[in-house]
Design a protein around this motif. Sequence first.
Motif, short mmCIF file in Angstrom:
data_model
loop_
_atom_site.label_atom_id
_atom_site.label_comp_id
_atom_site.label_asym_id
_atom_site.label_seq_id
_atom_site.Cartn_x
_atom_site.Cartn_y
_atom_site.Cartn_z
N LEU A 33 0.63 -0.82 -0.35
CA LEU A 33 -0.13 -0.06 -0.08
C LEU A 33 0.91 1.28 -0.33
O LEU A 33 0.28 2.24 -0.51
N SER A 34 2.02 1.07 0.29
CA SER A 34 2.83 2.26 0.65
C SER A 34 3.51 2.60 -0.61
O SER A 34 3.95 4.11 -0.46
N TRP A 35 3.93 1.95 -1.37
CA TRP A 35 4.23 2.05 -3.00
C TRP A 35 2.89 2.63 -3.87
O TRP A 35 3.40 3.24 -4.66
N LEU A 36 2.05 2.96 -2.93
CA LEU A 36 0.64 4.34 -4.20
C LEU A 36 1.17 5.11 -3.83
O LEU A 36 0.86 6.15 -5.25
N GLU B 117 4.36 0.75 8.95
CA GLU B 117 5.20 0.37 10.22
C GLU B 117 4.27 0.00 9.90
O GLU B 117 2.43 0.16 10.81
N ILE B 118 3.94 -1.71 10.97
CA ILE B 118 2.80 -3.03 11.21
C ILE B 118 3.26 -2.68 12.73
O ILE B 118 4.35 -3.67 12.94
N PHE C 272 1.35 5.32 8.32
CA PHE C 272 1.61 4.87 7.22
C PHE C 272 2.42 6.39 7.00
O PHE C 272 1.45 7.55 7.97
N GLY C 273 2.74 7.15 6.61
CA GLY C 273 3.25 8.52 6.73
C GLY C 273 4.16 8.81 7.67
O GLY C 273 4.44 7.89 8.77
N GLY C 274 3.82 10.17 8.17
CA GLY C 274 3.61 11.03 9.19
C GLY C 274 3.18 10.80 10.43
O GLY C 274 3.75 9.78 11.81
#
Length: 247
Positions: free
Chosen positions: A213-216, A224-225, A241-243
């Motif tokens: 999803l982060s590659w979108l 981070e999971i 995700f992101g910030g």
Amino acid sequence: MKKKRMRNKKNISVKAHKKRKHGIMDKEKAAQNVSPVVKKYWFQRYNLFSKYDKGIKMDEEGWYSVTPEQIAIRHALRCVAAIAKPKPVVIDCFAGVGGNAIQFARMCCSVVAIDIDPKRLELAINNAKIYGVQHCIDFIVGDFFQLAPSLKGDIVFLAPPWGGPSYKSIENFTLDFLKPRDGFTIFQFAQAITPNIIMFLPRNVDLQQVEELSWLSSPPLEVEIEENYLQNNVKGVTAYFGGAACH
Ligand code: ADP
């Protein structure tokens, strides 16, 4: 004098005992009144809402889908830690009966709680009142996908429907099992609002896909999971995700 005091004490304890017994009987009766699907979750009611007895209202879907309170608190703490401003705006896109929105509001976030089902939002409003935070939440009845282009916020929180309790029987829960649209589509709509996204997913979710999803985004978002435990059982997985991710 001594005797009198002892008698009073005894009276009080008999009353308390009766009250306790009554309370237990009421709870047993209440447990018998719920459907078999709900029964299992009913016994965990205080894990879902610690103020359950103050008048929390749920529907059948709410019982099995609301985020347990301790996990919702964790989401809210992470949200506050990620956004360095006094009253971050969090958009809870699939608010349901309000489990997450309430905890965001308790952590001093300004919350926009969206749900397509007005009856569910009514339950969420009732539940927010129980926690005294209804004034911090804007409740919006609507379709997240239609509203998304007009929404502004610091963090988007996504806990889309997992498709009912049967999600547990799926070995590898890919993002296309999510409702009402697949996880990639949901994420893309969220990303158009902000790159700071928190997504709460089933424990058996395909982690490779979650990272994808982060590659979108270009460049790809930080991700981070974490696994979320409740009484030693994994209840779900949260992706930041992101910030919202820890740098
Ligand atoms: P919670 O765990 O907070 O109770 P649920 O998992 O029960 O939340 O909530 C999923 C919610 O998503 C449901 O209340 C459902 O009505 C809502 N929902 C489904 N489709 C949409 C949509 N397109 N836009 C907004 N909300 C939706």
